[in-house]
Design an enzyme around this catalytic site. Structure first.
Site, PDB file in Angstrom:
ATOM      1  N   LYS A 121       0.878  -1.172   0.000  1.00 30.27           N
ATOM      2  CA  LYS A 121       0.000   0.000   0.000  1.00 30.27           C
ATOM      3  C   LYS A 121       0.918   1.225   0.000  1.00 30.27           C
ATOM      4  O   LYS A 121       0.862   2.088   0.881  1.00 30.27           O
ATOM      5  CB  LYS A 121      -0.933  -0.052   1.224  1.00 30.27           C
ATOM      6  CG  LYS A 121      -2.038   0.971   1.219  1.00 30.27           C
ATOM      7  CD  LYS A 121      -3.163   0.692   0.232  1.00 30.27           C
ATOM      8  CE  LYS A 121      -4.143   1.845   0.198  1.00 30.27           C
ATOM      9  NZ  LYS A 121      -5.189   1.701  -0.831  1.00 30.27           N
ATOM     10  N   ASP A 167      -5.489  -3.216  -2.215  1.00 32.47           N
ATOM     11  CA  ASP A 167      -6.926  -3.164  -2.522  1.00 32.47           C
ATOM     12  C   ASP A 167      -7.182  -3.634  -3.952  1.00 32.47           C
ATOM     13  O   ASP A 167      -8.092  -4.418  -4.228  1.00 32.47           O
ATOM     14  CB  ASP A 167      -7.511  -1.759  -2.272  1.00 32.47           C
ATOM     15  CG  ASP A 167      -6.681  -0.634  -2.868  1.00 32.47           C
ATOM     16  OD1 ASP A 167      -5.553  -0.891  -3.338  1.00 32.47           O
ATOM     17  OD2 ASP A 167      -7.161   0.514  -2.872  1.00 32.47           O
ATOM     18  N   ASP A 213      -2.365 -12.639   5.011  1.00 32.41           N
ATOM     19  CA  ASP A 213      -3.407 -13.328   5.773  1.00 32.41           C
ATOM     20  C   ASP A 213      -4.746 -13.163   5.059  1.00 32.41           C
ATOM     21  O   ASP A 213      -5.481 -14.132   4.832  1.00 32.41           O
ATOM     22  CB  ASP A 213      -3.478 -12.720   7.185  1.00 32.41           C
ATOM     23  CG  ASP A 213      -4.545 -13.383   8.036  1.00 32.41           C
ATOM     24  OD1 ASP A 213      -4.600 -14.626   8.032  1.00 32.41           O
ATOM     25  OD2 ASP A 213      -5.324 -12.661   8.684  1.00 32.41           O
TER      26      ASP A 213
HETATM   27  C1  IPM Z   1      -3.648 -17.822   9.765  1.00 31.03           C
HETATM   28  C2  IPM Z   1      -4.539 -17.413  10.925  1.00 31.03           C
HETATM   29  C3  IPM Z   1      -3.669 -16.784  12.012  1.00 31.03           C
HETATM   30  C4  IPM Z   1      -3.016 -15.554  11.421  1.00 31.03           C
HETATM   31  C5  IPM Z   1      -4.409 -16.446  13.321  1.00 31.03           C
HETATM   32  C6  IPM Z   1      -5.114 -17.649  13.891  1.00 31.03           C
HETATM   33  C7  IPM Z   1      -3.489 -15.839  14.329  1.00 31.03           C
HETATM   34  O1  IPM Z   1      -5.544 -16.568  10.481  1.00 31.03           O
HETATM   35  O2  IPM Z   1      -2.729 -18.626   9.970  1.00 31.03           O
HETATM   36  O3  IPM Z   1      -3.890 -17.333   8.662  1.00 31.03           O
HETATM   37  O4  IPM Z   1      -3.630 -14.487  11.377  1.00 31.03           O
HETATM   38  O5  IPM Z   1      -1.872 -15.660  10.982  1.00 31.03           O
HETATM   39 MG    MG Z   2      -5.650 -16.333   8.387  1.00 34.67          MG
END
Ligand code: IPM
Ligand code: MG
Length: 355
Positions: free
Chosen positions: A188, A220, A244
């Site tokens: 970003k 985005d 994530d």
């Molecule tokens: C993942 C999960 C984890 C993260 C959580 C459970 C802390 O969402 O492994 O993607 O955010 O890394």
């Molecule tokens: Mg995750």
């Protein structure tokens, strides 16, 4: 005969159910080769907190560091949501990743031809999708200081050092060299200083890989492009939180978040885990899809143990089960086929693996 030592972390929610299916398949494939497994089960997450008062007991770190690889299910659940931050299951997982130094989280998203109708997207958009999210895992806003909260304010900081960016960029470029030689770095940079450094640093590292084509995309736009035309991507290089989010999004290309595996690697022991969470709402019902975990076990054989042939065998068995029309509930929605349970799916894949 070779014995591989595997630290098993089942965790919370559906974690135990899906790990049991993965070990079923691992033992089945081992019987066809000259190796076997010795599992050491250790605790992490809510179950560890309940038993020891700590979501990541020292024993778990020690067991992991003395193993050949870690196979991990999932952690978390509403039951522990009101605990102080450092006691929460998620904090245990983040500390675990940090302790093991697994800075690179590899999340492949592949669309199985057999499941082309299981996705909520049109077949021609997703047919042939094969991309890899390379997510930085032990930096960024998940770990940056300062962080905290009081009654009226909560704050976190997105920080990346140049070294951290260089390290993960090399991982992405090396992976791209083995694939279609394209890296799309996600940031970003139009808003965030940390992203500006990210972009400049990735540009510098790219000079060492003249055969790889580098592009940049704002996060985005990347979220939108993943749905509009996912086939444009080969390797997506991202920071912790962007990866994530985008990897959950990418999982829906394949039809279900219950399909996607991941490998978290660094300079020590690797952790192999499905990308999905602990799904407490369906825990104990025998309806979870074990394929993401079985597929993670295959990644473990391939990357941590160098047992490529055994890994190929598991991958082929998963494909065969899908081709034969076996579906867990998550996949049956868009793709009316006979529904099987978690353990039935595990047994079917284990059987195909042994043949
Ligand atoms: C993942 C999960 C984890 C993260 C959580 C459970 C802390 O969402 O492994 O993607 O955010 O890394
Ligand atoms: Mg995750």
């Amino acid at each position: 005969m070779k014995t591989y030592k595997i630290a098993l972390i089942k965790g919370d929610g559906i974690g135990p159910e899906i790990i049991d299916e993965a070990t079923k398949v691992l033992d089945s494939v081992a019987s066809c080769f000259d190796f076997d497994f010795k599992y050491e089960e250790v605790l992490m997450g809510g179950c560890a907190y309940d038993e020891t008062g700590d979501p990541l007991p020292q024993e778990t770190i020690t067991a992991a560091l003395s193993s050949d690889a870690v196979l991990f299910g999932a952690i978390g659940g509403e039951k522990w949501d009101s605990l102080p931050r450092e006691k929460r299951p998620e904090s245990g997982l983040l500390r675990f990743r940090k302790e093991l130094g697994v800075y690179a989280n590899l999340r492949p998203a592949v669309v199985y031809d057999e499941l082309i109708n299981a996705s909520s997207l049109k077949p021609d958009v997703i047919a042939g999708v094969d991309l890899m999210v390379v997510r930085e895992l032990i930096g960024g806003i998940y770990f940056g200081e300062p962080k905290g909260r009081d009654e009226n304010k909560g704050w976190n900081t997105m920080v990346y050092t140049k070294d951290e960016i260089v390290r993960i960029a090399h991982t992405a470029f090396n992976i791209a060299m083995e694939r279609s030689k394209r890296v799309c770095s996600v940031d970003k940079a139009n808003v965030l200083d940390v992203s500006q450094l990210w972009r400049e640093t990735v540009e510098e590292v790219a000079k060492e890989y003249p055969d790889v084509e580098l592009s940049h995309m704002y996060v985005d736009n990347a979220a939108m492009q993943l749905i509009r035309d996912p086939k444009q991507f080969d390797v997506m290089l991202t920071g912790n939180i962007f990866g994530d989010i985008l990897s959950d999004e990418a999982s829906m290309l394949s039809g279900s978040i219950g399909l996607l595996p991941s490998a978290s690697v660094g300079s020590k022991i690797g952790v192999y885990e499905p990308i999905h969470g602990s799904a407490p709402d369906i825990a104990g019902q025998g309806i979870a899809n074990p394929i993401a975990t079985i597929s993670s076990a295959s990644m473990m054989l391939r990357y941590a143990l160098g047992e490529v042939e055994a890994a190929n065998r598991i991958d082929a068995a998963i494909k065969k089960a899908l081709k034969e029309g076996y579906r867990t509930q998550d996949l049956a929605q868009h793709d009316a086929k006979e529904v099987c349970s978690t353990s039935e799916m595990g047994s079917i894949i284990a059987n195909y693996t042994a043949k």
